[in-house]
Design an enzyme around this catalytic site. Structure first.
Site, PDB file in Angstrom:
ATOM      1  N   LEU A 201       4.301   3.467  -6.368  1.00 31.42           N
ATOM      2  CA  LEU A 201       5.622   2.426  -6.714  1.00 31.42           C
ATOM      3  C   LEU A 201       5.662   1.344  -5.859  1.00 31.42           C
ATOM      4  O   LEU A 201       6.765   0.992  -5.553  1.00 31.42           O
ATOM      5  CB  LEU A 201       6.881   3.543  -6.830  1.00 31.42           C
ATOM      6  CG  LEU A 201       6.766   4.704  -7.998  1.00 31.42           C
ATOM      7  CD1 LEU A 201       8.154   5.287  -7.715  1.00 31.42           C
ATOM      8  CD2 LEU A 201       6.523   4.148  -9.162  1.00 31.42           C
TER       9      LEU A 201
ATOM     10  N   TYR B 215     -10.912   1.782  -7.516  1.00 28.96           N
ATOM     11  CA  TYR B 215     -10.202   0.758  -7.832  1.00 28.96           C
ATOM     12  C   TYR B 215     -11.237  -0.524  -7.719  1.00 28.96           C
ATOM     13  O   TYR B 215     -11.658  -1.730  -8.588  1.00 28.96           O
ATOM     14  CB  TYR B 215      -8.965   0.313  -6.996  1.00 28.96           C
ATOM     15  CG  TYR B 215      -8.022  -0.786  -7.181  1.00 28.96           C
ATOM     16  CD1 TYR B 215      -6.950  -0.761  -8.360  1.00 28.96           C
ATOM     17  CD2 TYR B 215      -8.425  -2.112  -6.498  1.00 28.96           C
ATOM     18  CE1 TYR B 215      -6.342  -1.810  -8.462  1.00 28.96           C
ATOM     19  CE2 TYR B 215      -7.728  -3.153  -6.628  1.00 28.96           C
ATOM     20  CZ  TYR B 215      -6.455  -3.075  -7.651  1.00 28.96           C
ATOM     21  OH  TYR B 215      -5.837  -4.372  -7.784  1.00 28.96           O
TER      22      TYR B 215
ATOM     23  N   ASP C  79       2.180  -6.632  -7.238  1.00 33.09           N
ATOM     24  CA  ASP C  79       2.982  -5.632  -6.412  1.00 33.09           C
ATOM     25  C   ASP C  79       3.968  -6.615  -5.498  1.00 33.09           C
ATOM     26  O   ASP C  79       5.104  -6.528  -5.498  1.00 33.09           O
ATOM     27  CB  ASP C  79       2.470  -4.660  -5.581  1.00 33.09           C
ATOM     28  CG  ASP C  79       1.739  -3.691  -6.489  1.00 33.09           C
ATOM     29  OD1 ASP C  79       1.804  -3.681  -7.709  1.00 33.09           O
ATOM     30  OD2 ASP C  79       0.863  -3.093  -5.921  1.00 33.09           O
TER      31      ASP C  79
ATOM     32  N   SER D 285       5.524   1.431  -2.137  1.00 34.06           N
ATOM     33  CA  SER D 285       6.164   1.459  -1.068  1.00 34.06           C
ATOM     34  C   SER D 285       5.728   0.355   0.131  1.00 34.06           C
ATOM     35  O   SER D 285       6.353  -0.144   0.796  1.00 34.06           O
ATOM     36  CB  SER D 285       6.172   2.553  -0.481  1.00 34.06           C
ATOM     37  OG  SER D 285       4.752   3.083  -0.427  1.00 34.06           O
ATOM     38  N   SER D 286       4.021   0.019  -0.118  1.00 33.27           N
ATOM     39  CA  SER D 286       3.566  -1.047   1.069  1.00 33.27           C
ATOM     40  C   SER D 286       4.170  -2.399   0.678  1.00 33.27           C
ATOM     41  O   SER D 286       4.436  -3.000   1.512  1.00 33.27           O
ATOM     42  CB  SER D 286       2.068  -1.081   0.899  1.00 33.27           C
ATOM     43  OG  SER D 286       1.364   0.045   0.561  1.00 33.27           O
TER      44      SER D 286
ATOM     45  N   GLU E 250      -2.230  -7.380   3.213  1.00 32.28           N
ATOM     46  CA  GLU E 250      -2.518  -6.329   2.458  1.00 32.28           C
ATOM     47  C   GLU E 250      -4.161  -6.283   2.391  1.00 32.28           C
ATOM     48  O   GLU E 250      -5.008  -5.445   2.643  1.00 32.28           O
ATOM     49  CB  GLU E 250      -2.065  -6.034   1.235  1.00 32.28           C
ATOM     50  CG  GLU E 250      -2.558  -4.746   0.845  1.00 32.28           C
ATOM     51  CD  GLU E 250      -1.180  -3.529   0.311  1.00 32.28           C
ATOM     52  OE1 GLU E 250      -0.046  -3.943   0.486  1.00 32.28           O
ATOM     53  OE2 GLU E 250      -1.732  -2.552   0.030  1.00 32.28           O
TER      54      GLU E 250
ATOM     55  N   GLY F 175       3.037   6.443  -1.474  1.00 35.65           N
ATOM     56  CA  GLY F 175       1.771   6.983  -2.011  1.00 35.65           C
ATOM     57  C   GLY F 175       1.991   7.673  -3.297  1.00 35.65           C
ATOM     58  O   GLY F 175       0.950   8.422  -4.028  1.00 35.65           O
ATOM     59  N   ALA F 176       3.052   7.150  -4.170  1.00 26.71           N
ATOM     60  CA  ALA F 176       3.314   7.856  -5.354  1.00 26.71           C
ATOM     61  C   ALA F 176       3.018   6.618  -6.506  1.00 26.71           C
ATOM     62  O   ALA F 176       3.137   6.696  -7.534  1.00 26.71           O
ATOM     63  CB  ALA F 176       4.833   8.050  -5.682  1.00 26.71           C
TER      64      ALA F 176
ATOM     65  N   GLU G 238      -1.649  -3.435 -17.066  1.00 25.53           N
ATOM     66  CA  GLU G 238      -2.063  -2.810 -16.085  1.00 25.53           C
ATOM     67  C   GLU G 238      -3.636  -3.074 -15.959  1.00 25.53           C
ATOM     68  O   GLU G 238      -4.414  -3.222 -16.785  1.00 25.53           O
ATOM     69  CB  GLU G 238      -1.950  -1.196 -16.282  1.00 25.53           C
ATOM     70  CG  GLU G 238      -1.933  -0.303 -15.144  1.00 25.53           C
ATOM     71  CD  GLU G 238      -0.536  -0.609 -14.690  1.00 25.53           C
ATOM     72  OE1 GLU G 238      -0.562  -1.529 -13.562  1.00 25.53           O
ATOM     73  OE2 GLU G 238       0.579  -0.139 -15.034  1.00 25.53           O
TER      74      GLU G 238
HETATM   75  C1  GLA Z   1      -2.278  -1.387  -8.081  1.00 25.75           C
HETATM   76  C2  GLA Z   1      -2.623  -2.852  -7.201  1.00 25.75           C
HETATM   77  C3  GLA Z   1      -2.085  -3.971  -8.062  1.00 25.75           C
HETATM   78  C4  GLA Z   1      -2.621  -3.940  -9.684  1.00 25.75           C
HETATM   79  C5  GLA Z   1      -2.371  -2.353 -10.172  1.00 25.75           C
HETATM   80  C6  GLA Z   1      -3.078  -2.012 -11.678  1.00 25.75           C
HETATM   81  O1  GLA Z   1      -1.077  -1.107  -8.115  1.00 25.75           O
HETATM   82  O2  GLA Z   1      -2.066  -2.898  -6.261  1.00 25.75           O
HETATM   83  O3  GLA Z   1      -2.486  -5.090  -7.716  1.00 25.75           O
HETATM   84  O4  GLA Z   1      -4.082  -4.201  -9.708  1.00 25.75           O
HETATM   85  O5  GLA Z   1      -2.779  -1.288  -9.163  1.00 25.75           O
HETATM   86  O6  GLA Z   1      -2.342  -2.865 -12.381  1.00 25.75           O
END
Ligand code: GLA
Length: 381
Positions: free
Chosen positions: A125, A221, A172, A127-128, A160, A122-123, A34
């Site tokens: 997971l 972030y 993602d 979705s975008s 994005e 928005g959870a 992560e």
């Molecule tokens: C979000 C970002 C990913 C990644 C994670 C953290 O989901 O979209 O690119 O950086 O956070 O691991």
């Protein structure tokens, strides 16, 4: 009714015939690795059995007409006149992907169709990413370009980053594009090489949605990204991927306390992710679970991207007899955790953790036992 059938039926009702194609792209959950993707590091996500579907047929006029069943909305745009919007809505994901594919020199044909998905929005997971990759796949269905998962993931990430203004890494989009049925995927976020890894036999992956939604996630972030980049600059390396933990330990005192903690998370998380691959190939659920527990502690204490709700649900999960290990997953600050549990005990685990989390926090969680699914694909014809 399956989602594929749902979009197919709505398509028929709207357009008076069956769709020519149905495109599908999944959301994801990350097992481990992560906040490493934007440090050129390693991640181990799986594509989940929740996805976005688009039923469509080609159009001859270079226009896209999309009907969202979930948003109860219908929008249209012209491929040769794409407009950026100040406050992006669902359609802007489609517009952004069209822009990014065209920026790669691909010639797109228009289409019309019906969109629906069951990745919660928005959870955390993705979705975008699911909507982006489903859109790319829809264009692939009607246009004349090859599908190459890595290229499609990069194009969607660019949409994005540059069209929607969200500074995400590549994880993602890569997993939504490249997921493998019943496997997790180790992604090297520098080379974008992937290799699949099996879940330990007799285990199940459970997603634990805290029900707490993320606030200020974008600014925090971006701040974490900057802190990582500054630490890499200090060590004169391209990214935190490029320093071993032994080397880092020797030089850690050169950094101030906060930068040291941020860098330590990324460097140790990369190591844990590679160890997780070994544990998975060895079928060692206990070792994988332990790495997930350590990942959470590092994200909570060193990277500081957890939240009280995430810590609470992770503690409830880890206290359960069926759990090998649980951790927050995704960007953090709310959203979801992920747990590796004994498959047999999974339904009872879900009930017990739901009850103990509600008792601890008063929040209403949603827990799903998930299965690793394939990445973006055409499911019909
Ligand atoms: C979000 C970002 C990913 C990644 C994670 C953290 O989901 O979209 O690119 O950086 O956070 O691991």
């Amino acid at each position: 009714m399956s989602l594929a059938n749902k979009v197919k039926e709505h398509f028929a009702a709207e357009f008076g015939e069956s769709p020519s194609f149905i495109a599908r792209a999944p959301g994801r959950v990350n097992l481990i690795g992560e906040h490493t993707d934007y440090n050129d590091g390693f991640v181990m996500p799986l594509a989940i059995d929740r996805a976005t579907f688009i039923a469509l047929r080609p159009r001859a006029d270079k226009r896209v007409l999309a009907i969202s069943l979930d948003m109860d909305d219908r929008r249209e745009f012209a491929l040769d006149d794409l407009q950026q919007s100040a406050a992006p809505a669902w359609i802007d994901y489609l517009v952004g992907v069209a822009w990014s594919l065209q920026a790669r020199g691909l010639v797109l044909r228009g289409w019309e169709g019906v969109v629906s998905g069951d990745v919660p929005i928005g959870a955390g997971l993705s979705s975008s990413a699911a909507l982006e990759l489903a859109t790319a796949r829809a264009f692939h269905c009607v246009s004349d370009f090859e599908w190459e998962a890595k290229r499609m993931a990069l194009a969607c990430q660019r949409a994005e980053n540059e069209w929607l203004g969200v500074n995400c890494g590549i994880m993602d989009q890569m997993i939504s594009a490249s997921g493998v049925h019943d496997r997790a995927l180790l992604i090297d976020c520098r080379s974008l090489e992937t290799s699949s890894a099996p879940l330990p036999p007799g285990t199940a992956v459970v997603i634990l949605d805290t029900g707490a939604r993320r606030g200020l996630v974008d600014s925090k972030y971006n701040e974490r990204r900057e802190q990582c980049e500054a630490a890499a600059r200090h060590f004169s390396i391209a990214a935190l991927r490029d320093i071993s933990s032994a080397e880092f330990m020797e030089r850690a005192h050169e950094l101030d306390e906060l930068s040291r903690a941020r860098a330590r998370h990324v460097i140790t998380e990369n190591e844990r992710t590679l160890q997780a691959r070994e544990a998975m190939h060895a079928g060692d659920a206990a070792a994988l679970g332990q790495l997930m527990i350590e990942s959470h502690i590092s994200l909570r204490d060193d990277f500081e991207v957890s939240s009280p709700a995430l810590d609470a649900i992770v503690n409830c999960a880890n206290a359960d007899q069926s759990c090998f290990g649980a951790r927050m997953t995704g960007a953090g600050f709310g959203g979801c955790a992920v747990a590796l549990v004994a498959a047999e005990g999974a339904p009872a685990f879900v009930k017990r953790v739901k009850a103990s989390y509600i008792a601890a926090t008063g929040n209403q969680p949603a827990l799903y036992i998930t299965r690793a699914s394939a990445g973006a694909e055409t499911v019909y014809p």
